[in-house]
Each structure stands twice: as structure tokens, then as C-alpha cells.
Scaffold this motif. Structure first.
Motif, PDB file in Angstrom:
ATOM      1  N   ALA A  16       0.819  -1.214   0.000  1.00 61.08           N
ATOM      2  CA  ALA A  16       0.000   0.000   0.000  1.00 61.08           C
ATOM      3  C   ALA A  16       0.854   1.265   0.000  1.00 61.08           C
ATOM      4  CB  ALA A  16      -0.945  -0.016   1.193  1.00 61.08           C
ATOM      5  N   LEU A  19       2.125   2.416  -3.518  1.00 62.20           N
ATOM      6  CA  LEU A  19       1.225   2.837  -4.585  1.00 62.20           C
ATOM      7  C   LEU A  19       1.662   4.214  -5.104  1.00 62.20           C
ATOM      8  CD1 LEU A  19      -1.370   1.771  -5.984  1.00 62.20           C
ATOM      9  CD2 LEU A  19      -2.668   3.275  -4.472  1.00 62.20           C
ATOM     10  N   ALA A  53      -3.726   3.518  -9.444  1.00 62.54           N
ATOM     11  CA  ALA A  53      -5.046   3.204  -8.884  1.00 62.54           C
ATOM     12  C   ALA A  53      -5.352   4.098  -7.693  1.00 62.54           C
ATOM     13  CB  ALA A  53      -5.096   1.736  -8.462  1.00 62.54           C
ATOM     14  N   ALA A  54      -6.624   4.390  -7.491  1.00 65.69           N
ATOM     15  CA  ALA A  54      -7.033   5.250  -6.382  1.00 65.69           C
ATOM     16  C   ALA A  54      -6.758   4.592  -5.031  1.00 65.69           C
ATOM     17  CB  ALA A  54      -8.508   5.589  -6.516  1.00 65.69           C
ATOM     18  N   LYS A  55      -6.764   3.253  -4.998  1.00 63.35           N
ATOM     19  CA  LYS A  55      -6.575   2.532  -3.745  1.00 63.35           C
ATOM     20  C   LYS A  55      -5.812   1.246  -3.997  1.00 63.35           C
ATOM     21  CE  LYS A  55      -9.252   0.693   0.172  1.00 63.35           C
ATOM     22  NZ  LYS A  55     -10.625   0.459   0.715  1.00 63.35           N
ATOM     23  N   PHE A  56      -4.956   0.891  -3.071  1.00 68.00           N
ATOM     24  CA  PHE A  56      -4.211  -0.364  -3.162  1.00 68.00           C
ATOM     25  C   PHE A  56      -5.150  -1.535  -2.886  1.00 68.00           C
ATOM     26  CE2 PHE A  56      -1.720  -3.821  -1.287  1.00 68.00           C
ATOM     27  CZ  PHE A  56      -0.707  -3.957  -2.217  1.00 68.00           C
ATOM     28  N   SER A  57      -5.074  -2.542  -3.751  1.00 68.51           N
ATOM     29  CA  SER A  57      -5.902  -3.738  -3.591  1.00 68.51           C
ATOM     30  C   SER A  57      -5.002  -4.961  -3.467  1.00 68.51           C
ATOM     31  CB  SER A  57      -6.827  -3.913  -4.799  1.00 68.51           C
ATOM     32  OG  SER A  57      -7.405  -5.200  -4.804  1.00 68.51           O
ATOM     33  N   HIS A  61      -2.961  -6.112  -6.592  1.00 69.89           N
ATOM     34  CA  HIS A  61      -1.568  -5.683  -6.681  1.00 69.89           C
ATOM     35  C   HIS A  61      -0.566  -6.746  -6.249  1.00 69.89           C
ATOM     36  CE1 HIS A  61      -3.545  -1.709  -6.891  1.00 69.89           C
ATOM     37  NE2 HIS A  61      -2.471  -1.345  -7.580  1.00 69.89           N
TER      38      HIS A  61
END
Length: 347
Positions: A16, A19, A53-57, A61
Motif C-alpha cells: 500500500a 502505490l 489506482a485510487a486505492k491499493f488492492s 496488486h
């Protein structure tokens, strides 16, 4: 000018906090666009999209088919960012899939071919997802080597792996950690065995299973290695321009390397046999005696394993964490490019 051994990280280092790492640090937009084009042609999401990306997945990822490309690009970008007027790179090594990054950094693979290799192998391993991995320490929290403890744990792994109904191997010798790999029965048996001891959850975290990790660096990966050899041509491999230290501690010297043997190792033993990162760092220290050990990004988690490996090697008379801190405070021996304040030392 200071000399440096450069160390490329492996899986599990783009998390995270990383990112946007490529957007912040990658120095060559045209090269990154070419990596993206390779992935788009294969029907994969581009690195630019993943990194932006707007958010770490974790589900996205950390997948092998995504993580390998992200980590390779981040490491190569950091390598290209090192200031060669201040830093002389005397050798390159890496941990696990970081070997593919090392091949590109050291010149044995062109950047596009290095990316193709890392992305292909990461995708093949994700598609197969044979077995799993876990981490367990053999050093204590003060990083004092305990050879008897390590020997006891490896003997336990060997006994479990010798049973006819399970598989368990040493995957990576990682400083003060043992990365173990096997099938579900083998990993479960190890957890049960150490759970019978009073120190079952050592250091509050271990044994720790690694999500989206297969049984890397074991015989279980032979189908993946065979598929890799079918997809990656040996003609891509050339002479390195900088010495490379592999996962067996072998040095591949510029203008003196058998490129066929380098290909065979990379898509053979590197995939199916234990990766001895501790030995690679030991060889780097003893053969090249650098002023600095520079760990490329992404992430900062490999620094501890480098320090522990140097302690195992007895480098600068270090025998534990306090000795390492003393040496680090005096000379700044270890530089992690994933940390902004340390990045500035070399970039």
C-alpha cells in the motif's frame, strides 16, 4: 566516489505504501510506456494503471502477474536513478524474482527483455499457483545468529518433506529468516510442529503465510520452469556489463560469462532450487568489499535481511543488531532507496 553493490528486491515489496511509486520515481517515460505496451498486448492491465489506482488492492496488486511487473519496473527505475558521478556500482544481486531485475540492471538482458522475462514468469507462476510459502525466523529479535537453531529447523523441514504424503522445502535462505515452501500438507505440518513448542508465535508474527505466493524455488515449480523455457528465448541473454551474483553465490563476470549457462540457470535452478540470498550477500561483501549496499525499491523490507546476512558473514565484526546499528550510524553502510531520506544519498 563510493563503491556500491546493488540489491534488487523480490515479491512482496510493492504494498500500500508503494502505490504511485512509478509515478514518483521512474525516470524514463518512454521505457515505462514500452512496458505498458507489452502488457496491453498480452491483455493485461498496464503498470501505469495499476500504479495509479485510487486505492491499493491486495487481491490485485499482490498477484504474481501484476506484482512481478510492478516490482521489476520500480527496481530498474531506481537503478537508472543512481548518480554515477557519486556512486560506482561494482556488482548487482537480488532476492528471488529480483534476479530478473538484476539481469536487466547488470546488462545481461536489455530492459524490454528483462521486463518480458519477469512479467512472463510472474504470470506463469500466478496461473499455476503451485503450493505456497511461509516465513519463520532462526535468529532472535537481536539478530544474534543461532546456528544450532537453524540446523534444528532445517532438520525438521527435511523430516516433514521426506514424508510420502507431503512436500516441504527451504525456498529462500533470507538472512535471519527461513522462507519455506511446500504443499498445504507440508506447510500445515510445519505449523503444527512449531506450534507444539512454547515459542509457537515467535516475535508475535511467525510462522507467517505469504498470500499469493507459490512454492517458489522448489522442485514443485518444474512445470513453470519448463513453460518459461518454451516462451523465453535463450538468444535474449548476453554478457553482463556489471558482475552479477546469483542465488547460489556464483559470480557472472562481464565478457567472461557463458550466456547459455546463464539462461539455463535463470530458467532452471533459479526456479526449482533453493535461493540462497544470504550467500549472495556474503559473496558480495567478501569479493567486492563495497562502501555501500544499496537496496533498490520498491519497499524497505529487504534491508533487514541484508543486514542479517552481513551479520552471518561476520562483516565488519558484526555479531548482532546493536553492532549493525553501530556500523550503520558510523558509515551509512546500507542504503534503502525506498526511504526518501536514504534515497537522496545515492540518487
Amino acid at each position: 566516489m563510493k563503491t556500491a553493490v546493488v540489491i534488487c528486491p523480490g515479491r512482496g515489496t510493492y504494498n500500500a505504501g508503494e502505490l504511485g511509486y512509478l509515478a514518483r520515481h521512474f525516470p524514463d517515460p518512454a521505457m515505462l510506456a514500452a512496458f505498458d505496451a507489452q502488457r496491453a498486448a498480452a491483455g493485461q492491465e498496464t503498470l501505469t494503471a495499476l500504479d495509479g489506482a485510487a486505492k491499493f488492492s491486495p487481491a490485485t496488486h499482490t498477484r504474481g502477474d501484476n506484482a512481478s511487473g510492478l516490482i521489476f519496473a520500480a527496481s530498474l527505475g531506481d537503478y537508472l536513478s543512481i548518480d554515477r558521478e557519486r556512486i560506482e556500482i561494482v556488482a548487482v544481486t537480488g532476492n528471488s524474482m529480483g534476479w530478473y531485475s538484476a539481469l536487466a540492471c547488470g546488462g545481461a538482458l536489455a530492459p524490454q527483455d528483462g521486463f518480458r522475462t519477469a512479467n512472463t514468469m510472474g504470470t506463469l507462476m500466478q496461473d499455476a499457483l503451485i503450493g505456497g510459502q511461509m516465513i519463520y525466523p532462526w535468529m532472535d529479535e537481536d539478530w544474534v545468529p543461532d546456528a544450532a537453531r537453524k540446523r534444528e529447523l532445517l532438520e525438521r523441514v527435511a523430516r516433514i518433506g521426506a514424508a510420502p504424503d507431503r512436500q516441504l522445502y527451504l525456498s529462500i535462505d533470507l538472512g535471519g529468516m527461513l522462507v519455506l515452501a511446500g504443499d498445504a500438507a507440508g506447510l500445515d505440518a510445519f505449523e503444527q510442529a512449531v506450534g507444539e513448542q512454547a515459542t509457537a508465535r515467535v516475535q508475535q508474527r511467525f510462522p507467517m503465510r505469504l498470500a499469493n505466493h507459490a512454492a517458489f524455488h522448489t522442485a514443485m515449480q518444474e512445470p513453470v520452469a519448463a513453460r518459461g523455457r518454451a516462451l523465453i528465448d535463450r538468444s535474449l541473454f548476453g554478457q553482463p556489463h556489471t558482475p552479477l551474483i546469483d542465488g547460489q553465490g556464483r559470480i557472472w563476470w562481464p565478457e567472461a560469462s557463458d550466456t547459455g549457462a546463464l539462461y539455463d540457470y535463470t530458467l532452471g535452478a533459479q526456479v526449482t532450487q533453493c535461493y540462497d540470498f544470504t550467500r549472495a550477500v556474503t559473496v558480495a561483501a567478501r569479493e567486492f568489499a563495497p562502501d555501500l549496499f544499496v537496496v533498490l525499491g520498491p519497499g524497505t523490507t529487504l534491508g533487514g535481511a541484508v543486514a542479517q546476512s552481513l551479520i552471518v558473514a561476520g562483516w565488519e565484526n558484526m555479531a548482532g543488531k546493536q553492532d549493525f546499528r553501530r556500523v550503520q550510524d558510523r558509515s551509512g553502510l546500507l542504503v534503502s532507496m525506498g526511504m526518501a531520506e536514504q534515497r537522496a544519498i545515492v540518487a
